[in-house]
Design a protein around this motif. Structure first.
Motif, PDB file in Angstrom:
ATOM      1  N   LEU A 181       0.632  -1.100  -0.089  1.00 15.44           N
ATOM      2  CA  LEU A 181       0.013  -0.106   0.214  1.00 15.44           C
ATOM      3  C   LEU A 181       0.899   1.184  -0.116  1.00 15.44           C
ATOM      4  N   ALA A 182       0.242   2.172  -0.673  1.00 13.28           N
ATOM      5  CA  ALA A 182       1.066   3.573  -0.560  1.00 13.28           C
ATOM      6  C   ALA A 182      -0.214   4.763  -0.747  1.00 13.28           C
ATOM      7  N   VAL A 183      -0.049   5.946   0.043  1.00 19.00           N
ATOM      8  CA  VAL A 183      -0.656   7.031  -0.136  1.00 19.00           C
ATOM      9  C   VAL A 183      -0.257   8.159  -1.223  1.00 19.00           C
ATOM     10  N   LEU A 184      -0.924   8.348  -1.889  1.00 18.93           N
ATOM     11  CA  LEU A 184      -1.156   9.298  -2.949  1.00 18.93           C
ATOM     12  C   LEU A 184      -1.658  10.682  -2.661  1.00 18.93           C
ATOM     13  N   ARG A 185      -1.166  11.788  -2.936  1.00 21.07           N
ATOM     14  CA  ARG A 185      -1.806  13.102  -2.995  1.00 21.07           C
ATOM     15  C   ARG A 185      -1.852  13.777  -4.609  1.00 21.07           C
ATOM     16  N   THR A 186      -3.130  13.918  -5.026  1.00 25.90           N
ATOM     17  CA  THR A 186      -3.474  14.243  -6.000  1.00 25.90           C
ATOM     18  C   THR A 186      -3.052  16.042  -5.666  1.00 25.90           C
ATOM     19  N   GLU A 187      -3.206  16.717  -7.324  1.00 25.39           N
ATOM     20  CA  GLU A 187      -3.156  18.099  -7.168  1.00 25.39           C
ATOM     21  C   GLU A 187      -4.219  18.776  -6.597  1.00 25.39           C
ATOM     22  N   ASP A 188      -5.588  18.219  -6.599  1.00 29.33           N
ATOM     23  CA  ASP A 188      -6.533  18.986  -6.020  1.00 29.33           C
ATOM     24  C   ASP A 188      -6.477  18.776  -4.453  1.00 29.33           C
ATOM     25  N   GLY A 189      -5.483  17.868  -4.031  1.00 31.49           N
ATOM     26  CA  GLY A 189      -5.525  17.681  -2.308  1.00 31.49           C
ATOM     27  C   GLY A 189      -6.046  16.430  -1.968  1.00 31.49           C
ATOM     28  N   ARG A 190      -6.724  15.559  -3.005  1.00 32.32           N
ATOM     29  CA  ARG A 190      -7.253  14.413  -2.356  1.00 32.32           C
ATOM     30  C   ARG A 190      -6.181  13.308  -2.066  1.00 32.32           C
ATOM     31  N   ARG A 191      -6.418  12.484  -1.186  1.00 29.88           N
ATOM     32  CA  ARG A 191      -5.376  11.358  -0.761  1.00 29.88           C
ATOM     33  C   ARG A 191      -6.236  10.171  -1.116  1.00 29.88           C
ATOM     34  N   LEU A 192      -5.507   9.224  -1.861  1.00 27.70           N
ATOM     35  CA  LEU A 192      -5.787   8.135  -2.548  1.00 27.70           C
ATOM     36  C   LEU A 192      -4.790   7.055  -2.080  1.00 27.70           C
ATOM     37  N   VAL A 193      -5.164   5.739  -2.374  1.00 29.87           N
ATOM     38  CA  VAL A 193      -4.650   4.628  -1.824  1.00 29.87           C
ATOM     39  C   VAL A 193      -4.198   3.845  -3.107  1.00 29.87           C
ATOM     40  N   ALA A 194      -2.961   3.400  -3.367  1.00 29.88           N
ATOM     41  CA  ALA A 194      -2.461   2.764  -4.082  1.00 29.88           C
ATOM     42  C   ALA A 194      -2.332   1.130  -3.736  1.00 29.88           C
ATOM     43  N   ALA A 195      -2.855   0.247  -4.283  1.00 24.72           N
ATOM     44  CA  ALA A 195      -2.703  -1.027  -3.882  1.00 24.72           C
ATOM     45  C   ALA A 195      -2.252  -1.951  -4.951  1.00 24.72           C
ATOM     46  N   GLY A 196      -0.853  -2.432  -4.804  1.00 25.85           N
ATOM     47  CA  GLY A 196      -0.434  -3.382  -5.819  1.00 25.85           C
ATOM     48  C   GLY A 196      -0.264  -5.046  -5.307  1.00 25.85           C
ATOM     49  N   ASP A 197      -0.400  -5.985  -6.093  1.00 25.73           N
ATOM     50  CA  ASP A 197      -0.347  -7.241  -5.543  1.00 25.73           C
ATOM     51  C   ASP A 197       0.553  -8.103  -6.603  1.00 25.73           C
ATOM     52  N   ARG A 198       0.621  -9.131  -5.818  1.00 25.38           N
ATOM     53  CA  ARG A 198       1.573 -10.119  -6.718  1.00 25.38           C
ATOM     54  C   ARG A 198       1.305 -10.576  -8.084  1.00 25.38           C
ATOM     55  N   HIS A 199       0.059 -10.500  -8.309  1.00 28.81           N
ATOM     56  CA  HIS A 199      -0.461 -10.882  -9.563  1.00 28.81           C
ATOM     57  C   HIS A 199      -0.103  -9.722 -10.810  1.00 28.81           C
ATOM     58  N   GLY A 200       0.535  -8.694 -10.126  1.00 29.83           N
ATOM     59  CA  GLY A 200       0.657  -7.349 -11.296  1.00 29.83           C
ATOM     60  C   GLY A 200      -0.454  -6.637 -11.315  1.00 29.83           C
ATOM     61  N   VAL A 201      -1.361  -6.748 -10.396  1.00 31.04           N
ATOM     62  CA  VAL A 201      -2.738  -5.722 -10.321  1.00 31.04           C
ATOM     63  C   VAL A 201      -2.331  -4.730  -9.423  1.00 31.04           C
ATOM     64  N   LEU A 202      -2.438  -3.385 -10.170  1.00 32.76           N
ATOM     65  CA  LEU A 202      -2.140  -2.081  -9.486  1.00 32.76           C
ATOM     66  C   LEU A 202      -3.726  -1.572  -9.495  1.00 32.76           C
ATOM     67  N   ARG A 203      -4.295  -1.080  -8.210  1.00 35.08           N
ATOM     68  CA  ARG A 203      -5.573  -0.356  -8.224  1.00 35.08           C
ATOM     69  C   ARG A 203      -5.536   0.977  -7.237  1.00 35.08           C
ATOM     70  N   ILE A 204      -6.021   1.822  -7.870  1.00 34.43           N
ATOM     71  CA  ILE A 204      -6.111   3.177  -7.259  1.00 34.43           C
ATOM     72  C   ILE A 204      -7.368   3.425  -6.506  1.00 34.43           C
ATOM     73  N   TRP A 205      -7.681   3.459  -5.068  1.00 35.68           N
ATOM     74  CA  TRP A 205      -8.765   3.527  -4.385  1.00 35.68           C
ATOM     75  C   TRP A 205      -8.854   4.772  -3.607  1.00 35.68           C
ATOM     76  N   PRO A 222     -10.483   6.425  -0.515  1.00 35.76           N
ATOM     77  CA  PRO A 222     -10.869   5.895   0.837  1.00 35.76           C
ATOM     78  C   PRO A 222     -12.081   6.714   1.229  1.00 35.76           C
ATOM     79  N   VAL A 223     -12.543   7.854   0.847  1.00 38.29           N
ATOM     80  CA  VAL A 223     -13.794   8.573   1.156  1.00 38.29           C
ATOM     81  C   VAL A 223     -14.898   8.047   0.695  1.00 38.29           C
ATOM     82  N   ASP A 224     -14.691   7.976  -0.860  1.00 40.40           N
ATOM     83  CA  ASP A 224     -16.059   7.367  -1.245  1.00 40.40           C
ATOM     84  C   ASP A 224     -16.071   5.814  -1.260  1.00 40.40           C
TER      85      ASP A 224
END
Length: 735
Positions: A666-690, A692-694
């Protein structure tokens, strides 16, 4: 042209029309062959592509002794493959895996090292320099800094290949500097300045197992030295300063006994005995500084005890008790030495009396026998009996000139005059469990003291003249104390070293009030998870946590004064720092009972209710600031992610995972408009951007490689994967 056939893990090559195999067969180290295909190379040679149950390999048929080179695969279960010529003249490898995915592989990339044996499993972290530049710290080739955009190396490696171990993180200290934090293979936590590349702070090295061997003496350079061992040996100065490992590698079995043996001409050897459950222990003689072997290991069976017996005119004889049935002696000068007729020995000590070199041996029959080390004959010293199985012996000089034997058996210690053949004073009692070790050291005011260590976790000091305890029992070990050694200092004073089942080594200062001590080893496994923790007084410490199965727990380490303290009992990693709306910073840690708990790092007290997690192996934990308050995201081995409100103590979201092998980072991203998103990457090579508010997944990206780690700074995301890392700019678009 050759024909290749496979059976289980063996591949045979045959020349057409011949009944004999062509050369030696190719052998896989693990797994069974599931598919093969010949592959033409640009230099005119032909490689053999082989799929097994563990991956995809390339072999040179002309070099059967090679182990092949491995291609990093997402799904290792490849069932079919074929070589496919392309219009530009290249030949690629086409594979179909268990997921019915068709993949094309370029086996001749521009980088010739891209298909070296074994996939790299890089961790990544992003660290910001004072000038605003952001560098990537990676562990794919040792520990080094790279340009986050191009991946090109910046400066020399911080650690050589094979030296880095544990987590990799960027920590910002109170002075605003951001440092690279990691662990090394000796169990230490290290901090590096990314600007200069210098190591600016480090915890002491740590033992990975119970410390069953301690020895102290003077090194060949003339400096006092202490060594401690579990399955490897660490060196220490008399002040507890780490001198590093005394050998490049460890020993196959645990170290069960040690001694400092003078060899003559100023040379010394460190003698190490090993033991195992199989009973195949060995005796090693090594240089105490370099760890180099002085002789080849001697197969002795389990070594229960060692003793150095002083000889007339200098020099010494080594006595070795190796299970089950004998004690044998060895003289470094090559002169003959006897084997002693005694069985079941668990403790030895050597001393001189009346011009003779004597050996006292005791064991499971609760008696102690004394032998002449030159002849092996028995010396009558009376019926020396202990209160239990003899576990330790020491030679104790008294103020009146007599030398007595201190005999530990059960929970008591008996002092015995071997010349008069009778006990001296009353038994020393106070331990509440078996006495494991004894040592003699100078006490306060020039008195001689006897130190004892027990399975009750205490170290005790006794006045040799009166048998009275000196001060209160010393505590600090969290388990049985297994070994003691007296360390001479250059100023004429001595300190006591103790090693325990809790993997720690302590140094104790004797005084009229007893023993005062400090731990000199680090905490093995405490670099598995690292994070910066701000305190109320403005300091920033490093939170270090061990994994689920390590007893090291969770610690707070201050790089400024090198002090550390436990956060709370029963905790393990991962860690995350949660900033509450009232300005406090709390540490979220995982309890072994499937719970997440917030702790105040200033007091170590739990705050709020524990948060139950549905998986026992929560491997990732990140704190996310949101407009609705802080959130905690926890990830398990199945790739499932749970979202919690740590203030209210309730679950507020869930991102489903995959199978039991899709562990997510897991890692926490900060977008240009100030939102915080969670990046989740797994062992099968799937990267998801989540979001957490919605509580919804914004985007999914499938990479043709396994994802091992993530690091984020702003909207920049680094993805550590097999073969290196990817740099991505994440733009989820408007809400």
């Amino acid at each position: 042209m050759l024909l290749a056939t496979a059976w289980q893990q063996e591949i045979s090559l045959w020349a057409p029309g011949e009944r004999e195999r062509f050369g030696e067969p190719l052998r896989l180290t693990d797994g069974y062959v599931t598919a093969m295909a010949p592959l033409s190379r640009p230099d005119g040679s032909t490689a053999l592509a082989v799929a097994d149950s563990g991956g995809l390999w390339l072999f040179d048929p002309g070099a059967p002794e090679s182990t092949g080179s491995r291609l990093p695969t997402v799904d290792p279960r490849v069932w079919s493959m074929a070589a496919l010529p392309l219009p530009d003249g290249r030949t690629v490898l086409a594979t179909i895996d268990e997921g019915d995915a068709l993949r094309l592989w370029d086996t001749d990339p521009a980088d010739p090292d891209a298909t070296t044996a074994g996939p790299s499993l890089p961790q990544v972290a992003l660290v910001e320099l004072p000038d605003g530049r952001v560098l990537a710290a990676t562990d794919d080739d040792g520990l080094r800094l790279r340009d986050a955009d191009t991946g090109s190396p910046v400066g020399a490696p911080l650690l050589a290949a094979g030296e880095q171990a544990g987590a990799l993180a960027a920590v910002r200290l109170a002075d605003g500097r951001e440092l690279v934090a990691t662990g090394d293979r000796h169990g230490a936590v290290l901090l590096f300045d990314p600007v200069t590349g210098d190591r600016v702070a480090a915890t002491p090295p740590a033992h990975a197992g119970p410390v069953g061997a301690l020895a102290a003496g003077v090194s060949p350079t003339g400096a006092p030295m202490l060594v401690s061992g579990d399955s490897r040996v660490l060196g220490w100065g008399p002040d507890g300063a780490p001198l590093g490992p005394t050998s490049a590698t460890g020993y196959r079995e645990r170290l069960s006994a040690s001694a400092w043996l003078p060899l003559g001409d100023g040379r010394v050897a460190l003698v190490l005995g090993t033991s195992s459950w199989r009973g195949d222990g060995e005796l090693h003689l090594v240089d105490p500084v370099s760890g180099k072997r002085l002789i080849e290991p001697v197969e002795t069976g389990n070594v229960a005890a060692l003793a150095v017996v002083p000889r007339a005119g200098g020099g010494a004889t080594l006595a070795v008790a190796s299970r089950p049935d004998h004690v044998w002696c060895w003289d470094p000068d090559g002169s003959g030495a006897p084997t002693l007729p005694v069985e079941g020995v668990r403790a030895l000590t050597g001393f001189r009396h009346d011009g003779r070199s004597l050996i006292a041996a005791g064991g499971k029959d609760r008696t102690v026998r004394v032998f002449d080390s030159a002849t092996g004959s028995t010396v009558d010293c009376g019926p020396i009996a202990a209160r239990g199985r003899v576990t330790a012996l020491a030679t104790l000089p008294l103020p009146d000139g007599r030398t007595v034997l201190a005999v530990a058996g059960g929970r008591t210690i008996v002092q015995w005059d071997p010349i008069a053949g009778r006990p001296v004073g009353r038994p020393l009692a106070g331990h509440t469990d078996v006495v494991q070790a004894l040592a003699v050291l100078p006490g306060p005011g020039g008195a001689t003291c006897l130190a004892s260590a027990g399975a009750d976790g205490t170290v005790r000091l006794w006045d040799a003249a009166t048998g009275a305890p000196v001060g209160a029992p010393a505590t600090g070990h969290t388990g049985p104390v297994l070994a003691l050694a007296t360390v001479a200092r250059g100023d004429g004073r001595s300190v006591l070293a103790s090693g325990g089942d809790d993997r720690s080594v302590w140094l104790w200062e004797p005084s009229a009030g007893g023993l005062s001590g400090r731990r000199i080893t680090g905490h093995q496994g405490a670099s598995d998870h690292l994070t910066a923790v701000p305190l109320a007084d403005g300091r920033v410490v490093v939170g270090a946590a061990a994994g689920h199965y390590s007893p090291a727990g969770t610690w707070l380490w201050d790089p400024a004064d090198r002090s550390d303290r436990p956060l709370a009992d029963g905790l393990c990693g991962p860690l995350a720092v949660v900033r509450l709306p009232d300005g406090r910073s709390l540490v979220a840690a995982r309890h072994r009972d499937r719970l997440l708990q917030l702790y105040d790092p200033n007091t170590g007290r739990a705050v709020g209710r524990p948060l139950p997690v549905p998986f026992a192996d929560a491997a990732q934990l990140v704190a996310i600031p949101t407009p609705a308050g802080p959130r905690l995201a926890a990830g398990g081995s199945s790739g499932e992610i749970r979202l919690y409100d740590p203030v209210d103590g309730r679950a507020v979201g869930r991102l489903p995972g995959g199978d039991d092998d899709s562990r997510a980072d897991l890692a926490v991203l900060r977008t240009e408009d100030g939102r915080r998103l969670v990046a989740a990457g797994d062992r099968h090579g799937v990267l998801r951007i989540w979001d957490p508010v919605d509580d919804r997944c914004l985007s999914t990206l499938s990479l043709d490689t396994r994802i091992w780690s993530l690091a984020a700074r702003g909207s920049r995301l680094l993805v550590g994967c097999a073969g290196g890392y990817l740099a991505l700019d994440v733009d989820p678009g408007p809400r």
